[in-house]
Write a protein that holds these residues in place. Structure first.
Motif, short mmCIF file in Angstrom:
data_model
loop_
_atom_site.label_atom_id
_atom_site.label_comp_id
_atom_site.label_asym_id
_atom_site.label_seq_id
_atom_site.Cartn_x
_atom_site.Cartn_y
_atom_site.Cartn_z
N ASP A 149 -1.70 -17.95 3.90
CA ASP A 149 -1.01 -18.78 5.13
C ASP A 149 -1.14 -17.50 6.08
O ASP A 149 -0.67 -17.96 7.25
N GLY A 150 -1.63 -16.59 6.08
CA GLY A 150 -1.71 -15.42 7.06
C GLY A 150 -0.57 -14.61 7.40
O GLY A 150 -0.38 -13.78 8.25
N ASN A 151 0.60 -15.10 6.59
CA ASN A 151 2.01 -14.30 6.83
C ASN A 151 2.07 -13.47 5.78
O ASN A 151 3.13 -12.76 6.01
N ARG A 152 1.32 -13.15 4.73
CA ARG A 152 1.71 -12.35 3.61
C ARG A 152 0.35 -12.06 2.91
O ARG A 152 -0.57 -12.74 3.13
N LEU A 153 0.53 -10.75 2.09
CA LEU A 153 -0.45 -10.57 1.41
C LEU A 153 -0.44 -11.06 -0.04
O LEU A 153 0.68 -10.68 -0.65
N LEU A 154 -1.34 -12.23 -0.62
CA LEU A 154 -0.93 -12.51 -1.99
C LEU A 154 -1.39 -11.36 -2.96
O LEU A 154 -1.76 -10.19 -2.45
N GLU A 155 -0.99 -11.70 -4.32
CA GLU A 155 -1.16 -10.54 -5.46
C GLU A 155 -2.92 -10.22 -5.32
O GLU A 155 -3.66 -11.11 -5.22
N VAL A 156 -3.22 -9.00 -5.20
CA VAL A 156 -4.50 -8.42 -5.41
C VAL A 156 -4.95 -8.25 -6.62
O VAL A 156 -4.23 -7.70 -7.68
N LYS A 157 -6.23 -8.60 -7.03
CA LYS A 157 -6.73 -8.42 -8.23
C LYS A 157 -7.64 -7.48 -8.67
O LYS A 157 -8.49 -7.15 -7.99
N SER A 158 -6.91 -6.37 -9.55
CA SER A 158 -7.44 -5.10 -9.48
C SER A 158 -9.02 -5.34 -10.02
O SER A 158 -9.85 -4.46 -9.91
N SER A 159 -9.28 -6.52 -10.93
CA SER A 159 -10.61 -6.55 -11.77
C SER A 159 -11.69 -6.62 -10.51
O SER A 159 -13.02 -6.33 -10.89
N LEU A 160 -11.45 -7.10 -9.29
CA LEU A 160 -12.27 -7.28 -8.40
C LEU A 160 -12.98 -5.92 -7.78
O LEU A 160 -13.82 -5.99 -6.95
N PHE A 161 -12.17 -4.99 -8.10
CA PHE A 161 -12.78 -3.54 -7.47
C PHE A 161 -13.63 -3.07 -8.59
O PHE A 161 -14.13 -1.80 -8.40
N GLY A 162 -14.13 -3.66 -9.39
CA GLY A 162 -15.20 -3.19 -10.42
C GLY A 162 -16.38 -2.89 -9.74
O GLY A 162 -17.19 -1.76 -10.26
N ALA A 163 -16.90 -3.51 -8.66
CA ALA A 163 -18.15 -3.11 -7.95
C ALA A 163 -17.99 -1.79 -7.58
O ALA A 163 -19.07 -0.95 -7.34
N ALA A 164 -16.67 -1.16 -7.21
CA ALA A 164 -16.73 0.16 -6.43
C ALA A 164 -16.90 1.16 -7.91
O ALA A 164 -17.69 2.25 -7.60
N ALA A 165 -16.47 0.76 -8.95
CA ALA A 165 -16.60 1.76 -10.16
C ALA A 165 -18.13 1.58 -10.55
O ALA A 165 -18.92 2.82 -10.72
N ARG A 240 -8.52 2.03 -11.88
CA ARG A 240 -8.70 1.02 -10.94
C ARG A 240 -7.49 0.32 -10.32
O ARG A 240 -7.41 0.05 -9.42
N LYS A 241 -6.36 0.26 -11.46
CA LYS A 241 -5.09 -0.52 -11.19
C LYS A 241 -4.48 0.33 -10.23
O LYS A 241 -3.67 -0.10 -9.37
N ASP A 242 -4.74 1.89 -10.02
CA ASP A 242 -4.07 2.65 -9.02
C ASP A 242 -4.61 2.32 -7.75
O ASP A 242 -4.01 2.26 -6.68
N VAL A 243 -6.11 2.39 -7.92
CA VAL A 243 -6.66 1.93 -6.58
C VAL A 243 -6.23 0.58 -5.83
O VAL A 243 -5.98 0.34 -4.71
N SER A 244 -6.03 -0.25 -6.78
CA SER A 244 -5.70 -1.55 -6.20
C SER A 244 -4.07 -1.72 -5.89
O SER A 244 -4.10 -2.29 -4.74
N ALA A 245 -3.40 -0.87 -6.18
CA ALA A 245 -2.04 -1.09 -5.82
C ALA A 245 -1.85 -0.13 -4.58
O ALA A 245 -1.11 -0.48 -3.61
N THR A 246 -2.63 0.99 -4.48
CA THR A 246 -2.65 1.57 -3.17
C THR A 246 -2.99 0.99 -2.08
O THR A 246 -2.68 0.74 -0.84
N VAL A 247 -4.42 0.17 -2.40
CA VAL A 247 -4.93 -0.51 -1.20
C VAL A 247 -3.95 -1.59 -0.81
O VAL A 247 -3.84 -1.92 0.40
N ALA A 248 -3.44 -2.37 -1.86
CA ALA A 248 -2.57 -3.71 -1.45
C ALA A 248 -1.42 -3.11 -0.73
O ALA A 248 -1.17 -3.77 0.36
N ARG A 249 -0.63 -2.02 -1.04
CA ARG A 249 0.56 -1.37 -0.30
C ARG A 249 -0.06 -0.98 1.22
O ARG A 249 0.77 -1.41 1.86
N ARG A 250 -1.12 -0.34 1.38
CA ARG A 250 -1.58 -0.27 2.85
C ARG A 250 -2.02 -1.31 3.63
O ARG A 250 -1.66 -1.35 4.75
N ILE A 251 -2.59 -2.43 2.92
CA ILE A 251 -3.02 -3.71 3.80
C ILE A 251 -1.62 -4.60 4.12
O ILE A 251 -1.42 -4.80 5.06
N ARG A 252 -0.65 -4.47 2.98
CA ARG A 252 0.56 -5.15 3.35
C ARG A 252 1.41 -4.35 4.31
O ARG A 252 2.09 -5.19 5.34
#
Length: 265
Positions: A149-165, A240-252
């Motif tokens: 809804d533009g007011n918050r960041l939803l749960e980030v899916k760590s599996s989607l970072f597989g392309a980076a790996a 991958r989950k560490d990258v996901s958590a760090t990215v999510a925190r910074r976006i949020r």
């Protein structure tokens, strides 16, 4: 009357520009010319201008390559906004290909459509993303997997970072840079938008695209902040989950700061 005049002018202007630029872009795609990476930025800048979307950039894109941008996602406007700032291609779910208007534009920008239900095709698509990142293209991932809804960041899916790996073996330094990006819709007609009015820009759930597009054009004055955060280095021994958590925190953090009108620490 004024509203319909604004809509009419915007539609005519964008159609005229599209008729001029699209044949060239299609030709670039046919022969895989590098110009295909840069041409969409000019089209999106013109589109944002005629839609009345004013883009404010905080920070800057990471200069190191390969680079993946991970951004929050609240509207189809995110594509126009991000593309007006950086030469990018998008990683999108397969359903986007069938969207009216924007599905075709996504193909002309050479987006990669992920078939999540077909694992074999997903592997091929991840390899394509890795190859293109290794060749210097900037790929944009929306790790929430859907719009908010533009007011918050939803749960980030760590599996989607597989392309980076997957891109790691193709890089000379064995590192892929993942940069968090926050897209915040902050003002309407120069006044703070607030949670109540943010749905004017956001496009969550089952809201129909064409009426929402008409409302955006009729509004004609939306401010959006694009914040580039500190990139995360993705290496072979990175979890991958560490990258996901760090990215999510910074976006949020960036998203909250811009929506609340605060400076980013």
């Amino acid at each position: 009357m004024v509203t319909w005049l604004r809509v009419g002018c915007a539609v005519i202007a964008i159609c005229v520009v599209s008729l001029v630029m699209l044949p060239l872009q299609i030709l670039c795609l046919r022969f895989d010319w590098k110009l295909r990476r840069y041409l969409p930025r000019y089209w999106h800048r013109i589109a944002c201008y005629w839609l009345g979307v004013r883009v404010h950039v905080i920070g800057q894109p990471e200069r190191s390559r390969p680079l993946m941008l991970a951004a929050n996602h609240s509207s189809w406007l995110d594509i126009l906004v991000l593309s007006s700032v950086v030469d990018v291609a998008f990683i999108a779910k397969s359903e986007v290909r069938d969207w009216p208007i924007f599905g075709q534009f996504a193909q002309w920008q050479k987006s990669v459509f992920i078939e999540r239900e077909q694992k074999r095709k997903t592997g091929d698509q991840v390899n394509e993303i890795a190859e293109r990142m290794a060749n210097g293209e900037i790929m944009v991932l929306f790790p929430e997997g859907t719009t908010s809804d533009g007011n918050r960041l939803l749960e980030v899916k760590s599996s989607l970072f597989g392309a980076a790996a997957a891109a790691l073996p193709k890089t000379p330094d064995a590192v892929v840079h993942v940069q968090p990006v926050a897209v915040a819709y902050t003002r309407i007609h120069g006044i703070a938008m607030g949670r109540y009015y943010r749905p004017i820009a956001a496009w969550p759930g089952d809201i129909e695209l064409v009426p929402h597009l008409k409302d955006i054009v009729a509004c004609g004055a939306i401010d959006v902040d694009v914040c580039f955060g500190e990139a995360v280095e993705y290496r072979a021994d990175t979890k991958r989950k560490d990258v996901s958590a760090t990215v999510a925190r910074r976006i949020r953090n960036m998203l909250s700061s811009r929506l609340l009108g605060r400076e980013i620490a």
